[in-house]
Motif scaffolding. Sequence first.
Motif, PDB file in Angstrom:
ATOM      1  N   MET A 175     -25.779  -6.492   8.958  1.00 11.09           N
ATOM      2  CA  MET A 175     -24.750  -6.355  10.194  1.00 11.09           C
ATOM      3  C   MET A 175     -23.981  -5.150   9.845  1.00 11.09           C
ATOM      4  SD  MET A 175     -25.488  -8.240  12.584  1.00 11.09           S
ATOM      5  CE  MET A 175     -24.207  -8.249  14.034  1.00 11.09           C
ATOM      6  N   ASP A 176     -23.781  -4.721   8.662  1.00 13.41           N
ATOM      7  CA  ASP A 176     -23.231  -3.435   8.142  1.00 13.41           C
ATOM      8  C   ASP A 176     -24.165  -2.448   8.559  1.00 13.41           C
ATOM      9  OD1 ASP A 176     -21.372  -2.027   6.771  1.00 13.41           O
ATOM     10  OD2 ASP A 176     -22.262  -2.263   4.975  1.00 13.41           O
ATOM     11  N   VAL A 177     -25.402  -2.486   8.479  1.00 12.15           N
ATOM     12  CA  VAL A 177     -26.021  -1.493   8.934  1.00 12.15           C
ATOM     13  C   VAL A 177     -25.949  -1.242  10.361  1.00 12.15           C
ATOM     14  CG1 VAL A 177     -28.686  -0.707   9.167  1.00 12.15           C
ATOM     15  CG2 VAL A 177     -27.953  -1.904   7.553  1.00 12.15           C
ATOM     16  N   THR A 179     -23.471  -1.976  12.190  1.00 10.16           N
ATOM     17  CA  THR A 179     -22.062  -1.412  12.448  1.00 10.16           C
ATOM     18  C   THR A 179     -22.231   0.143  12.055  1.00 10.16           C
ATOM     19  OG1 THR A 179     -21.278  -3.765  11.845  1.00 10.16           O
ATOM     20  CG2 THR A 179     -19.608  -1.767  12.097  1.00 10.16           C
ATOM     21  N   HIS A 180     -22.683   0.566  11.086  1.00 12.01           N
ATOM     22  CA  HIS A 180     -22.889   1.904  10.638  1.00 12.01           C
ATOM     23  C   HIS A 180     -23.384   2.606  11.709  1.00 12.01           C
ATOM     24  CE1 HIS A 180     -23.049   0.828   6.301  1.00 12.01           C
ATOM     25  NE2 HIS A 180     -21.695   0.676   6.674  1.00 12.01           N
ATOM     26  N   ALA A 181     -24.409   2.116  12.287  1.00 11.02           N
ATOM     27  CA  ALA A 181     -25.203   3.031  13.403  1.00 11.02           C
ATOM     28  C   ALA A 181     -24.563   2.917  14.483  1.00 11.02           C
ATOM     29  CB  ALA A 181     -26.581   2.387  13.445  1.00 11.02           C
ATOM     30  N   ASN A 244     -13.774   0.171  13.639  1.00 17.15           N
ATOM     31  CA  ASN A 244     -14.513  -1.075  13.019  1.00 17.15           C
ATOM     32  C   ASN A 244     -14.418  -1.112  11.455  1.00 17.15           C
ATOM     33  OD1 ASN A 244     -16.611  -2.963  14.739  1.00 17.15           O
ATOM     34  ND2 ASN A 244     -16.493  -3.317  12.205  1.00 17.15           N
ATOM     35  N   HIS A 245     -14.853   0.034  10.772  1.00 15.41           N
ATOM     36  CA  HIS A 245     -14.798   0.226   9.391  1.00 15.41           C
ATOM     37  C   HIS A 245     -13.197   0.360   8.696  1.00 15.41           C
ATOM     38  CE1 HIS A 245     -19.134   0.053   8.748  1.00 15.41           C
ATOM     39  NE2 HIS A 245     -18.560  -0.005   7.544  1.00 15.41           N
ATOM     40  N   GLY A 246     -12.492   1.069   9.643  1.00 15.52           N
ATOM     41  CA  GLY A 246     -11.017   1.180   9.398  1.00 15.52           C
ATOM     42  C   GLY A 246     -10.307  -0.217   9.362  1.00 15.52           C
ATOM     43  N   ALA A 258     -16.476 -10.780   2.879  1.00 19.21           N
ATOM     44  CA  ALA A 258     -17.568  -9.687   2.454  1.00 19.21           C
ATOM     45  C   ALA A 258     -17.494  -8.718   3.738  1.00 19.21           C
ATOM     46  CB  ALA A 258     -19.040 -10.317   2.346  1.00 19.21           C
ATOM     47  N   HIS A 259     -17.977  -7.325   3.082  1.00 20.65           N
ATOM     48  CA  HIS A 259     -17.639  -6.233   3.881  1.00 20.65           C
ATOM     49  C   HIS A 259     -18.730  -6.587   5.319  1.00 20.65           C
ATOM     50  CE1 HIS A 259     -17.298  -1.994   4.994  1.00 20.65           C
ATOM     51  NE2 HIS A 259     -18.864  -1.997   5.211  1.00 20.65           N
ATOM     52  N   GLY A 260     -19.757  -6.741   5.092  1.00 16.61           N
ATOM     53  CA  GLY A 260     -20.522  -6.829   6.319  1.00 16.61           C
ATOM     54  C   GLY A 260     -20.367  -7.973   7.068  1.00 16.61           C
ATOM     55  N   MET A 262     -17.278  -8.958   7.827  1.00 18.64           N
ATOM     56  CA  MET A 262     -16.110  -8.563   8.358  1.00 18.64           C
ATOM     57  C   MET A 262     -16.156  -7.565   9.510  1.00 18.64           C
ATOM     58  SD  MET A 262     -12.825  -9.200   7.624  1.00 18.64           S
ATOM     59  CE  MET A 262     -11.674  -9.058   9.201  1.00 18.64           C
ATOM     60  N   ASN A 263     -17.165  -6.757   9.090  1.00 18.75           N
ATOM     61  CA  ASN A 263     -17.645  -5.774  10.303  1.00 18.75           C
ATOM     62  C   ASN A 263     -18.190  -6.419  11.478  1.00 18.75           C
ATOM     63  OD1 ASN A 263     -17.044  -3.156   9.396  1.00 18.75           O
ATOM     64  ND2 ASN A 263     -18.704  -2.904   7.898  1.00 18.75           N
ATOM     65  N   SER A 264     -18.870  -7.652  10.962  1.00 14.35           N
ATOM     66  CA  SER A 264     -19.902  -8.397  12.066  1.00 14.35           C
ATOM     67  C   SER A 264     -18.723  -9.127  12.704  1.00 14.35           C
ATOM     68  CB  SER A 264     -20.835  -9.201  11.492  1.00 14.35           C
ATOM     69  OG  SER A 264     -21.204 -10.308  12.539  1.00 14.35           O
TER      70      SER A 264
HETATM   71 FE   LIG Z   1     -20.009  -0.341   6.202  1.00 19.24          FE
END
Ligand SMILES: [Fe+2]
Length: 380
Positions: A175-177, A179-181, A244-246, A258-260, A262-264
């Motif tokens: 899900m981090d991937v 979010t990045h994209a 989202n990352h901010g 965990a980072h991913g 949280m992004n999800s």
């Molecule tokens: Fe990330």
Amino acid sequence: MDKISMKTDIYLGQGALDRLMEWRNQRIFIVTDPFMVKSGMINMLFERLHESNEQYIFSNIVPDPPIEIVTEGVEALGAFQADRMIAIGGGSAIDAAKAMKIFAQKILNQHDMPFVAIPTTSGTGSEVTSFSVISDKKKNIKYPLVSDDMLPQEAILDPELVKSVPDFITADTGMDVLTHALEAYVSTKANDISDALAEKAIKLVFAYLPRAYKDGNDLEAREKMHNASCLAGMAFNIASLGLNHGIAHVAGAKFKIAHGRMNSLLLPHVIEFNADYKPGYGKEESNAAAVRYAEISKSLGLSAPNPKSGVRSLVQAIKQLQKQLRMPQSLRECNVDEALLEEMSASIAEGALKDGCTATNPRVPVVSDIVGILNKMFQY
Ligand SMILES: [Fe+2]
Ligand SMILES: NC(=O)c1ccc[n+]([C@@H]2O[C@H](COP(=O)([O-])OP(=O)(O)OC[C@H]3O[C@@H](n4cnc5c(N)ncnc54)[C@H](O)[C@@H]3O)[C@@H](O)[C@H]2O)c1
């Protein structure tokens, strides 16, 4: 005017790790986490490194690496006098190594040595980015460092290394991937090149993340997700990220999520905020971000007869994916205390506004917008 530089040579696919067999007479400083040593995975390196090389293993990396570990690493790096540095592990090992490398250059006046990143999770894309995220555990803050000096010379993407990632980490990092994209795609700095990279990464995630989650030994799915992670990294290295990352950097550190993951949790809400989405079937004007999200929906074959429907379809598809991956969909499910959230919301919002990633978000947020997102995230 935009400038795109591609510094990192990428070795990819099954057998990519054999690249290590080519070096001779090098002093190699290896940065990794304890799991790689305990599980014996580190032997995959030693089996390939020629006997004329000498190695030093720094294996103290923990998730969300703190500045103290980076400092320890800089000292060890200075003492060993390395010719080359390898980071093997998840984003935490690669980010810590990046920070060690630039601090060693600055503090110890060390030469700019070749740096090789070998990811063992498919998530951060750190192997091709100028970013490193370091934590201050006392203040519960994460600092994104940005410098082209941290870009690896080489990235080795061997899917064999990702097979052992447990299903829940596969879900979080995948899900981090995504979010990045998605953030790169709607970023104010997006261009045709970052769009192409992001679009492909998004398609790969929807097609292969459920498979990689279900069966960790599905080498095709692992390889596709490893490539998706790298593509998304390249996309956001060009276009940067967004709100989202901010928020994730600040809230993830405060709530120890965990980072991913949280992004999800944030993703559906940030998309709705960026698209200024309101439920119902009104035909009001759509903003540019809504149009961009609808383009993604179309490319995924989802229903998008107009931007509003396209945004709704994308959000639904993300929620569906989260369910398939058995991921939490609210802060409540992550055991975040409601009173603590209320107490911290305004300071999280202020921190998120200062985070470098937020600067390229397509819609400019204010404190109350972010507090609103956090409240929605609690309930789901
Ligand atoms: Fe990330
Ligand atoms: N540099 C960037 O551009 C960037 C982008 C996004 C996130 N980040 C940062 O990266 C970090 C997160 O990285 P991550 O999501 O890759 O997780 P991680 O590196 O923190 O690893 C998570 C866990 O997975 C384990 N692990 C790693 N590889 C494994 C394998 N092959 N098999 C079994 N277990 C394995 C690790 O031991 C660890 O316990 C965070 O600090 C985040 O802020 C950086």
